[in-house]
Design a protein around this motif. Structure first.
Motif, PDB file in Angstrom:
ATOM      1  N   ARG A 115      46.404  37.367  46.715  1.00 12.06           N
ATOM      2  CA  ARG A 115      45.609  38.590  46.709  1.00 12.06           C
ATOM      3  C   ARG A 115      45.837  39.360  45.401  1.00 12.06           C
ATOM      4  O   ARG A 115      46.019  40.582  45.403  1.00 12.06           O
ATOM      5  CB  ARG A 115      45.972  39.459  47.930  1.00 12.06           C
ATOM      6  CG  ARG A 115      45.640  38.808  49.274  1.00 12.06           C
ATOM      7  CD  ARG A 115      44.149  38.580  49.408  1.00 12.06           C
ATOM      8  NE  ARG A 115      43.787  37.923  50.673  1.00 12.06           N
ATOM      9  CZ  ARG A 115      43.570  36.618  50.805  1.00 12.06           C
ATOM     10  NH1 ARG A 115      43.690  35.817  49.743  1.00 12.06           N
ATOM     11  NH2 ARG A 115      43.235  36.113  51.967  1.00 12.06           N
ATOM     12  N   ALA A 116      45.822  38.648  44.299  1.00 15.41           N
ATOM     13  CA  ALA A 116      45.988  39.278  42.993  1.00 15.41           C
ATOM     14  C   ALA A 116      44.845  40.236  42.728  1.00 15.41           C
ATOM     15  O   ALA A 116      43.679  39.914  42.981  1.00 15.41           O
ATOM     16  CB  ALA A 116      46.049  38.213  41.900  1.00 15.41           C
ATOM     17  N   ASP A 117      45.184  41.422  42.207  1.00 14.96           N
ATOM     18  CA  ASP A 117      44.133  42.384  41.867  1.00 14.96           C
ATOM     19  C   ASP A 117      43.735  42.206  40.403  1.00 14.96           C
ATOM     20  O   ASP A 117      44.231  41.306  39.708  1.00 14.96           O
ATOM     21  CB  ASP A 117      44.597  43.818  42.149  1.00 14.96           C
ATOM     22  CG  ASP A 117      45.891  44.172  41.446  1.00 14.96           C
ATOM     23  OD1 ASP A 117      46.159  43.603  40.362  1.00 14.96           O
ATOM     24  OD2 ASP A 117      46.639  45.029  41.957  1.00 14.96           O
ATOM     25  N   LEU A 118      42.854  43.078  39.939  1.00 18.40           N
ATOM     26  CA  LEU A 118      42.339  42.949  38.570  1.00 18.40           C
ATOM     27  C   LEU A 118      43.461  43.071  37.540  1.00 18.40           C
ATOM     28  O   LEU A 118      43.479  42.319  36.559  1.00 18.40           O
ATOM     29  CB  LEU A 118      41.266  44.007  38.308  1.00 18.40           C
ATOM     30  CG  LEU A 118      40.608  43.967  36.917  1.00 18.40           C
ATOM     31  CD1 LEU A 118      39.920  42.626  36.683  1.00 18.40           C
ATOM     32  CD2 LEU A 118      39.603  45.115  36.772  1.00 18.40           C
ATOM     33  N   ASP A 119      44.392  43.988  37.759  1.00 16.15           N
ATOM     34  CA  ASP A 119      45.515  44.140  36.826  1.00 16.15           C
ATOM     35  C   ASP A 119      46.332  42.853  36.750  1.00 16.15           C
ATOM     36  O   ASP A 119      46.765  42.444  35.668  1.00 16.15           O
ATOM     37  CB  ASP A 119      46.407  45.303  37.257  1.00 16.15           C
ATOM     38  CG  ASP A 119      45.748  46.654  37.029  1.00 16.15           C
ATOM     39  OD1 ASP A 119      44.788  46.715  36.234  1.00 16.15           O
ATOM     40  OD2 ASP A 119      46.199  47.643  37.650  1.00 16.15           O
ATOM     41  N   ASP A 120      46.568  42.231  37.905  1.00 18.28           N
ATOM     42  CA  ASP A 120      47.306  40.965  37.933  1.00 18.28           C
ATOM     43  C   ASP A 120      46.571  39.886  37.140  1.00 18.28           C
ATOM     44  O   ASP A 120      47.177  39.149  36.348  1.00 18.28           O
ATOM     45  CB  ASP A 120      47.491  40.485  39.375  1.00 18.28           C
ATOM     46  CG  ASP A 120      48.464  41.335  40.161  1.00 18.28           C
ATOM     47  OD1 ASP A 120      49.485  41.742  39.596  1.00 18.28           O
ATOM     48  OD2 ASP A 120      48.185  41.595  41.347  1.00 18.28           O
TER      49      ASP A 120
END
Length: 401
Positions: free
Chosen positions: A172-177
């Motif tokens: 569930r990586a977000d945009l920052d990740d």
């Protein structure tokens, strides 16, 4: 499977796609575990079995350790964990022709390059479980953490509790990740694919040097500087790739390099070079060797012994043992200097405030580290060749006529 390959790109894409599916965390972690075993199998079909045996044994040992068994019993029971640390590097089963093995089991063990890394993590898990009186991960999570494929080949030696901090975010990586992952992977590729090969080409003099060769001091230093940069770029580049790949899945691995060649002491160097290994050595070799003794000599013996063992873990050869001894001796000398300076507050304050002193300290530390690369950089780790190369560095020509 090297992380720099078309196969690795496909593998990463498959893992990323599966972990992004709208399924429960339990399914995602099982999926990652299966992918981890598949990655191990690319080295050799027996690799997953070696991993499962080692990690299952370590987990059982960790569960037992929290019940408070006598230390000597725990050490005796855990002795088999030492085998995967050194056996893959010994080459005992290797035949003379082509680095293949003379029997099937030998081939499996020799070719599986990640064995020592997951064993270092397993030892950490056992020791920390005993120290903290609890097991940090469930059995399945322990296996998934210890086989996490970006860290298998060359680390980082991720601690279980650090891994657990972002593990629930798996898939569930977000945009920052994702942005951080792409940047880090780009940095790793730049270091390993572009810059490291250039440095290796400039390092040809040290990597091909032999007895009887004559080499100008300037050329010898240029080649040595190049091998120093190559070692950093190649290793730090792989760590960048591992950290970036993990970040694609929402997992933040610990940093492994932090400007090691810009440090002011050998102690500080090891806080910036292969950080996960240096802290492993500190926590599981140096501190236990020091014990609770008030002996002033014991920390120096522990520093040398720890680094010699580190050298032998890299390669069971006289060259690596010498490399470890030199670093251990350097750490010992730094201990003496630190203790002496601690009692002289005004002098310490003046030195800390001086930019010139800092520049000199960085140069001295870098060149000490550079000189220790020589034994493991010359062909075959031949110590007589290393001595000849050291002579060339200081204008003695580098070999007998």
């Amino acid at each position: 499977m090297d992380l720099i390959s078309f196969e690795a790109v496909g593998f990463l894409a498959a893992v990323f796609a599966v972990l992004r599916l709208p399924v429960s965390f339990a399914i995602r972690r099982w999926a990652l575990f299966v992918f981890n075993l598949g990655f191990l199998a690319t080295f050799d079909p027996l690799a997953p079995a070696i991993f499962l045996a080692t990690s299952s044994f370590a987990y059982a040992l960790a569960r037992w350790s929290v019940t408070g068994p006598p230390s000597w019993k725990l050490w005796a029971a855990g002795a088999p964990l030492l085998l995967p640390l050194f056996l893959p590097k010994l080459g005992l089963f290797a035949s003379q022709a082509g680095d293949t093995a003379s029997n099937v089991l030998g081939s499996r063990v020799v070719l599986f390059v990640g064995a020592s890394y997951f064993t270092l993590r397993a030892i950490h898990f056992v020791v920390d479980s005993r120290r903290k009186g609890r097991v940090a991960l469930s059995f399945v999570d322990h296996l998934t953490w210890n086989s996490f494929f970006p860290t298998v080949v060359a680390g980082p030696i991720e601690r279980s509790e650090h891994f657990a901090a972002t593990y629930p975010k798996l898939g569930r990586a977000d945009l920052d990740d994702l942005v951080a992952a792409v940047v880090r992977i780009f940095q790793g590729l730049l270091k390993r694919v572009v810059l490291a090969p250039l440095c290796l080409a400039w390092a040809r003099d040290v990597s091909t040097f032999g007895l009887g060769d004559h080499l100008a001091a300037g050329d010898a230093w240029i080649s040595l500087y190049a091998i120093c940069l190559y070692a950093y770029l190649d290793f730090a580049g792989y760590s960048d790739l591992a950290i970036g790949a993990a970040r694609l899945f929402g997992i933040k691995l610990a940093e492994n390099f932090d400007n090691p060649y810009l440090r002011t002491s050998i102690s500080e160097f090891w806080k910036g070079w292969h950080i996960s290994l240096s802290f492993w050595i500190r926590d599981y070799l140096f501190i236990p060797m020091c014990g609770r003794s008030s002996s002033k000599l014991r920390p120096h013996v522990a520093a040398v012994a720890s680094m010699v063992l580190c050298g032998l873990w890299h390669g069971p050869t006289p060259a690596w043992a010498l490399w470890g001894f030199l670093h251990g001796a350097g750490l010992s000398v730094h201990q003496v200097w630190t203790i002496w300076l601690r009692k002289r507050f005004k002098l310490r304050k003046r030195l800390a405030a001086s930019r010139a002193v800092r520049v000199v300290a960085v140069l001295l530390t870098f060149h000490f580290v550079a000189l220790t690369w020589v034994p493991i950089s010359v062909p075959g780790g031949d110590l007589s060749v290393a001595v000849a190369y050291w002579s060339a560095l200081f204008g003695a020509g580098g070999g007998a006529p």
